[in-house]
Design a protein around this motif. Structure first.
Motif, PDB file in Angstrom:
ATOM      1  N   LEU A 185       0.840  -1.195   0.000  1.00 59.50           N
ATOM      2  CA  LEU A 185       0.000   0.000   0.000  1.00 59.50           C
ATOM      3  C   LEU A 185       0.878   1.249   0.000  1.00 59.50           C
ATOM      4  CD1 LEU A 185      -2.884  -0.785   2.518  1.00 59.50           C
ATOM      5  CD2 LEU A 185      -2.841  -1.096   0.055  1.00 59.50           C
ATOM      6  N   HIS A 186       0.460   2.257  -0.772  1.00 62.80           N
ATOM      7  CA  HIS A 186       1.165   3.537  -0.804  1.00 62.80           C
ATOM      8  C   HIS A 186       0.518   4.478   0.208  1.00 62.80           C
ATOM      9  CE1 HIS A 186       3.494   2.705  -4.528  1.00 62.80           C
ATOM     10  NE2 HIS A 186       2.462   1.907  -4.781  1.00 62.80           N
ATOM     11  N   LEU A 187       1.289   4.891   1.203  1.00 63.42           N
ATOM     12  CA  LEU A 187       0.785   5.770   2.256  1.00 63.42           C
ATOM     13  C   LEU A 187       1.351   7.167   2.049  1.00 63.42           C
ATOM     14  CD1 LEU A 187       1.444   3.420   5.321  1.00 63.42           C
ATOM     15  CD2 LEU A 187      -0.528   3.435   3.784  1.00 63.42           C
ATOM     16  N   ASP A 188       0.486   8.136   1.775  1.00 65.63           N
ATOM     17  CA  ASP A 188       0.958   9.515   1.652  1.00 65.63           C
ATOM     18  C   ASP A 188       0.793  10.220   2.995  1.00 65.63           C
ATOM     19  OD1 ASP A 188      -1.714  11.244   1.523  1.00 65.63           O
ATOM     20  OD2 ASP A 188      -2.021   9.425   0.335  1.00 65.63           O
ATOM     21  N   TRP A 193      -4.736   8.616  -0.060  1.00 68.57           N
ATOM     22  CA  TRP A 193      -4.738   7.408  -0.891  1.00 68.57           C
ATOM     23  C   TRP A 193      -4.718   7.724  -2.388  1.00 68.57           C
ATOM     24  CZ3 TRP A 193      -3.579   3.329   1.853  1.00 68.57           C
ATOM     25  CH2 TRP A 193      -3.961   3.275   3.189  1.00 68.57           C
ATOM     26  N   GLU A 194      -4.464   8.972  -2.729  1.00 72.92           N
ATOM     27  CA  GLU A 194      -4.456   9.349  -4.144  1.00 72.92           C
ATOM     28  C   GLU A 194      -3.341   8.623  -4.900  1.00 72.92           C
ATOM     29  OE1 GLU A 194      -4.122  13.344  -6.992  1.00 72.92           O
ATOM     30  OE2 GLU A 194      -3.864  13.487  -4.812  1.00 72.92           O
ATOM     31  N   GLN A 195      -2.148   8.600  -4.330  1.00 74.59           N
ATOM     32  CA  GLN A 195      -1.035   7.941  -5.013  1.00 74.59           C
ATOM     33  C   GLN A 195      -1.253   6.436  -5.096  1.00 74.59           C
ATOM     34  OE1 GLN A 195       2.853   9.046  -3.664  1.00 74.59           O
ATOM     35  NE2 GLN A 195       3.872   7.322  -4.665  1.00 74.59           N
ATOM     36  N   HIS A 196      -1.827   5.847  -4.059  1.00 72.67           N
ATOM     37  CA  HIS A 196      -2.078   4.405  -4.085  1.00 72.67           C
ATOM     38  C   HIS A 196      -3.048   4.043  -5.205  1.00 72.67           C
ATOM     39  CE1 HIS A 196      -2.671   0.318  -2.643  1.00 72.67           C
ATOM     40  NE2 HIS A 196      -3.953   0.524  -2.788  1.00 72.67           N
ATOM     41  N   ILE A 197      -4.126   4.792  -5.307  1.00 72.84           N
ATOM     42  CA  ILE A 197      -5.116   4.517  -6.351  1.00 72.84           C
ATOM     43  C   ILE A 197      -4.515   4.746  -7.734  1.00 72.84           C
ATOM     44  CG2 ILE A 197      -7.302   5.309  -7.326  1.00 72.84           C
ATOM     45  CD1 ILE A 197      -8.272   5.798  -4.469  1.00 72.84           C
ATOM     46  N   ARG A 198      -3.711   5.782  -7.871  1.00 71.83           N
ATOM     47  CA  ARG A 198      -3.056   6.031  -9.156  1.00 71.83           C
ATOM     48  C   ARG A 198      -2.128   4.874  -9.526  1.00 71.83           C
ATOM     49  NH1 ARG A 198      -1.545  10.794  -8.177  1.00 71.83           N
ATOM     50  NH2 ARG A 198       0.577  10.375  -7.450  1.00 71.83           N
ATOM     51  N   SER A 199      -1.416   4.344  -8.536  1.00 73.81           N
ATOM     52  CA  SER A 199      -0.528   3.211  -8.774  1.00 73.81           C
ATOM     53  C   SER A 199      -1.314   1.969  -9.179  1.00 73.81           C
ATOM     54  CB  SER A 199       0.299   2.925  -7.517  1.00 73.81           C
ATOM     55  OG  SER A 199       1.068   1.751  -7.669  1.00 73.81           O
ATOM     56  N   LYS A 200      -2.446   1.728  -8.513  1.00 73.61           N
ATOM     57  CA  LYS A 200      -3.272   0.562  -8.843  1.00 73.61           C
ATOM     58  C   LYS A 200      -3.843   0.685 -10.258  1.00 73.61           C
ATOM     59  CE  LYS A 200      -1.770  -1.024  -6.060  1.00 73.61           C
ATOM     60  NZ  LYS A 200      -1.071  -2.317  -5.856  1.00 73.61           N
ATOM     61  N   ILE A 201      -4.233   1.882 -10.642  1.00 69.66           N
ATOM     62  CA  ILE A 201      -4.767   2.096 -11.992  1.00 69.66           C
ATOM     63  C   ILE A 201      -3.701   1.784 -13.039  1.00 69.66           C
ATOM     64  CG2 ILE A 201      -5.531   3.883 -13.600  1.00 69.66           C
ATOM     65  CD1 ILE A 201      -7.098   5.132 -11.311  1.00 69.66           C
ATOM     66  N   ASN A 202      -2.465   2.215 -12.794  1.00 63.45           N
ATOM     67  CA  ASN A 202      -1.382   1.920 -13.725  1.00 63.45           C
ATOM     68  C   ASN A 202      -1.120   0.420 -13.827  1.00 63.45           C
ATOM     69  OD1 ASN A 202      -0.963   4.638 -14.297  1.00 63.45           O
ATOM     70  ND2 ASN A 202       0.570   4.886 -12.692  1.00 63.45           N
ATOM     71  N   GLN A 203      -1.159  -0.269 -12.696  1.00 63.17           N
ATOM     72  CA  GLN A 203      -0.962  -1.720 -12.705  1.00 63.17           C
ATOM     73  C   GLN A 203      -2.064  -2.421 -13.485  1.00 63.17           C
ATOM     74  OE1 GLN A 203      -0.119  -3.607  -8.908  1.00 63.17           O
ATOM     75  NE2 GLN A 203       0.838  -1.746  -8.150  1.00 63.17           N
TER      76      GLN A 203
END
Length: 287
Positions: A185-188, A193-203
């Protein structure tokens, strides 16, 4: 051994790996629960994520056996000692082989990264965190464990505008970062959770391209098989940790919902929906 460990409190309550009914999600939830108290009380929570360099590859045999000998029965000590000792290795390059050497460190399994966090609840307690880091340095030196300072992350979770001084580990300054990756999980710093969701979308997009030939409209696979591929490959990417990041702002959630809608409409050959229905449609399909 398991029963003895529990009765003697040898395993701390915050140890979640390799334990029955414990998983990474519980550990992440424990951390997030601590952090979320910070913005509620308008305080600081500064944390240090420590990376142990080659944690499994550099396990000190003598130190490990000493601990086992102190805590467990002799039979367990002898069993693990026989497992670690008298192991050798050599290097082969084409047809040439090196001499045979004893393996004096490491355990016979893959290497993973271990992270430890040390939070404080106010900015003034920064010095207390630094004192804990000094104890960590002493412990790592004693047991011959090397910390990879290049991969250590110092982050402060807060909604306030103030700053926390940099921490030092092994005489190396650890500048702060705006986000860290912990157990997937990406914790800002503000837990948006914006960066985490962006990372999941890219994956998801990468995986979608890789399996497009199986799930596109031209594919001859049945709908059941397409959905099976989706649930096996795509769905686990965004559902992991949803217990935590599911509380993100609706604007962030909408981005991943929109992508799921596109994927599922492609799988089912469904027509494009009007925008007013498009926002509700993915939730029904993904339930």
């Amino acid at each position: 051994m398991k029963k003895i460990s529990i009765e003697q409190n040898l395993i701390p309550s915050h140890q979640f790996g390799f334990r029955n009914k414990h998983a990474t999600i519980e550990q992440i939830h424990r951390l997030i629960n601590e952090i979320t108290h910070t913005p509620e009380h308008k305080q600081y929570c500064t944390a240090l994520f420590v990376d142990i360099e080659k944690a499994f590859d550099k396990v000190w045999h003598e130190g490990l056996l000493h601990k086992i000998d102190q805590k467990f029965r002799k039979a367990y000590y002898k069993l693990i000692k026989s497992y670690l000792k008298q192991r050798t290795f050599f290097v082969k390059c084409q047809d040439e082989c090196s001499d045979i050497y004893d393996i004096e460190a490491g355990v016979p399994q893959g290497s993973t990264t271990q992270l430890y966090y040390l939070p404080t609840m106010t900015q003034r307690q920064h010095i207390n965190l630094q004192q804990h880091i000094i104890k960590l340095e002493e412990w790592s030196h004693r047991w011959k464990i090397k910390v990879n300072t290049d991969k250590c992350k110092h982050i402060t979770f807060t909604l306030k505008k103030g700053t926390i001084s940099d921490l030092k580990l092994n005489n190396t300054s650890l500048p702060q970062t705006k986000s860290v990756k912990y157990l997937g999980l990406h914790l800002d710093s503000k837990l948006t959770w914006e960066q985490h969701i962006r990372s999941k979308i890219n994956q998801i997009r990468i995986k979608r391209r890789n399996i497009c030939w199986l799930t596109c409209k031209r594919s001859k696979l049945s709908l059941d098989n397409k959905l099976l591929i989706y649930k096996t490959i795509i769905k686990p990417i965004w559902t992991y940790g949803i217990e935590m990041w599911g509380m993100a702002a609706k604007s962030h959630i909408a981005k991943i919902e929109s992508l799921q809608s596109i994927i599922l409409r492609t799988l089912t050959n469904a027509p494009c929906l009007p925008r007013r229905l498009h926002r509700k449609h993915p939730k029904d399909l993904l339930s």
